[in-house]
Structure formats: C-alpha cells, structure tokens
Enzyme design. Structure first.
Site, mmCIF file in Angstrom:
data_model
loop_
_atom_site.group_PDB
_atom_site.id
_atom_site.type_symbol
_atom_site.label_atom_id
_atom_site.label_comp_id
_atom_site.label_asym_id
_atom_site.label_seq_id
_atom_site.Cartn_x
_atom_site.Cartn_y
_atom_site.Cartn_z
ATOM 1 C CG HIS A 3 0.800 13.150 -0.614
ATOM 2 N ND1 HIS A 3 -1.026 13.398 -1.205
ATOM 3 C CD2 HIS A 3 -0.146 11.902 -1.898
ATOM 4 C CE1 HIS A 3 -1.823 12.259 -1.833
ATOM 5 N NE2 HIS A 3 -1.065 11.239 -2.490
ATOM 6 C CD GLU A 21 10.620 -4.359 -0.193
ATOM 7 O OE1 GLU A 21 9.228 -5.442 -0.493
ATOM 8 O OE2 GLU A 21 10.026 -3.443 -1.164
ATOM 9 C CD GLN A 54 -2.707 -0.699 2.584
ATOM 10 O OE1 GLN A 54 -2.912 -0.525 2.868
ATOM 11 N NE2 GLN A 54 -4.527 -1.170 1.663
ATOM 12 C CD1 TRP A 55 4.990 4.801 2.032
ATOM 13 C CD2 TRP A 55 4.444 2.825 4.128
ATOM 14 N NE1 TRP A 55 5.409 5.129 2.649
ATOM 15 C CE2 TRP A 55 5.990 4.160 4.552
ATOM 16 C CE3 TRP A 55 4.706 2.360 5.188
ATOM 17 C CZ2 TRP A 55 5.904 4.794 5.338
ATOM 18 C CZ3 TRP A 55 4.978 3.141 6.376
ATOM 19 C CH2 TRP A 55 5.820 3.866 6.840
ATOM 20 N NE ARG A 105 -2.590 4.663 1.770
ATOM 21 C CZ ARG A 105 -3.338 4.184 1.381
ATOM 22 N NH1 ARG A 105 -4.040 3.313 2.225
ATOM 23 N NH2 ARG A 105 -3.731 3.368 0.159
ATOM 24 C CB SER A 138 15.108 -8.640 -2.204
ATOM 25 O OG SER A 138 15.314 -9.825 -3.542
#
Length: 237
Positions: free
Chosen positions: A196, A101, A78-79, A201, A103
């Site tokens: 934002h 990220e 979602q992020w 969120r 892995s």
C-alpha cells in the site's frame, strides 16, 4: 540483491528481517480447504494474482517485512501517515505496523542533513498547490544550496553551544533545521501494508524524495516476495 540500498545523498533503506514468502500467502488462503503447498507452482501464482485482483487481502497480512530507514524528517513524517491511518483505511484493516524511531532526547550523535545539489532544486508546479515542477536553473540552485549549508552550519553551531552550556538535549535540538535532518527508524509491517505504501508513494504525484525511498522498498521486497508483491502493486486500488 543487496540487503541495503542507498537513497538521496546520505540516506538508506535496509531490509533487516522478513517473515514468510510467496508460499505464506498461498497457504494462508488454502488453509480453509485444509490444503498446503510446499513449492510454488503456476497454480499458486494464479491464486496470488486472484487474491490481489479481487481484494482478498487477509492472506497477505501473514507475511511481514522489517526495514531500517535513514531519511530526512520531511520523508519520515510523510511515511508516518501510513502508521497512523493503517487501522482506519477501508480494505486495509489492522495491518500490524510497528514504528520505532531514534530520538534526540536520548541520542546526541552528529546531526546529518539532506542537502540538494545545485541541479536538484525544483520549481513550483503550475497549480501552485503541492508537489514540484521542472528543475530550476543551475545558478539559482547553486545559490540555494549555499544558503542551506550556511543555515545548517549556524543551527548546528547553536545546538552544540547549547549542549556545552548545559541545556538539555531535548531543547537544544530546537536549533537544528528540522525538515532536512536525517532520522533513523525501524518499520515492521505486513506485506499488504508495505505494498500500500509503495503503490501510493511510487506514484508520480508523490514527492520525489519519498518516491526514491518507495522504489528502494519495492526492490528490497521483491527479493522474498516476487510474485505477491508484483500482484499487489498491479491490482491494489
């Protein structure tokens, strides 16, 4: 204020670094008039509020925040939407987002999973389209916590067996239950982009788990940008 805050059962958000302060926003706006402030005063605060209220957002993009986040995959994906869409949203423009990220193609650390407690399972909402409703009965929640733990144990066992049998890690990870699996990433973004994300969120319609993360991002951001962040959250569409 702590630089790291815990979220959910095993997650966290850590403020790694930042560039600038409320004065950065002020001075980016005033450079047009060859003026510069060295200490924030009431006029500067009024200027920040004016900029946010009237959608003059470019000065907010000269300030940056860098976070390390550890969250379930369902939260991370979602992020990630804010990275993919950041350069295409009206009024946002190029908000200078960076995302790196961990892995499981390369990292074989012990898998960690988000497991709701028995009192944290939620019912379907009345519209049955998205989101969630009130908590379900504790006994039902207890049953599903048990089921999830059993699924994780089985999947993790198959993952480890595949690795022991010489299956490559990028395929062995297919056995891990995906959505609850914790992942870790670095997120670097402008103050505007962070605001934002927070604005959308922290909204009551957002999934509760990502709302918990957005609240922590907000708290950590206030340490270095107390005036600008509050102004953006108040006035941003």
């Amino acid at each position: 204020m702590d630089k790291m805050k815990k979220v959910l059962d095993k997650g966290y958000v850590r403020l790694v670094n930042h560039l600038g302060s409320d004065l950065t926003v002020v001075n980016a706006a005033r450079v047009s008039y060859q003026k510069e402030s060295f200490e924030l005063d009431q006029n500067d605060e009024k200027l920040i509020s004016f900029l946010a209220k009237h959608d003059h957002t470019s000065p907010f993009r000269h300030a940056m925040l860098q976070f390390e986040v550890y969250a379930p995959l369902m939260v991370a994906r979602q992020w990630w939407k804010y990275i993919v869409g950041s350069s295409h949203m009206e009024g946002i423009g190029d908000t200078m987002n960076g995302w790196n990220e961990s892995s499981r193609r390369y990292v074989t650390e012990e898998p960690v999973f988000y497991v709701p407690n028995e009192n944290e399972w939620r019912s379907m909402p009345d519209n049955k389209k998205q989101g969630s409703g009130e908590p379900v009965a504790t006994e039902l929640g207890k049953e599903y916590t048990k089921d999830l733990l059993e699924l994780i144990e089985k999947g993790q066992g198959l993952y480890e067996k595949a690795m022991e049998d010489g299956i490559c890690s990028e395929q062995a990870r297919l056995f891990l239950p995906a959505y609850g699996l914790y992942v870790r990433w670095y997120w670097t973004a402008s103050l505007q982009s962070v605001a934002h994300f927070i604005k959308q969120r922290m909204d009551g319609h957002a999934q509760k788990e990502i709302r918990d993360y957005a609240k922590v991002v907000y708290d950590l951001s206030l340490e270095d940008f107390p005036v600008a962040m509050k102004a953006l959250i108040e006035h941003m569409n």
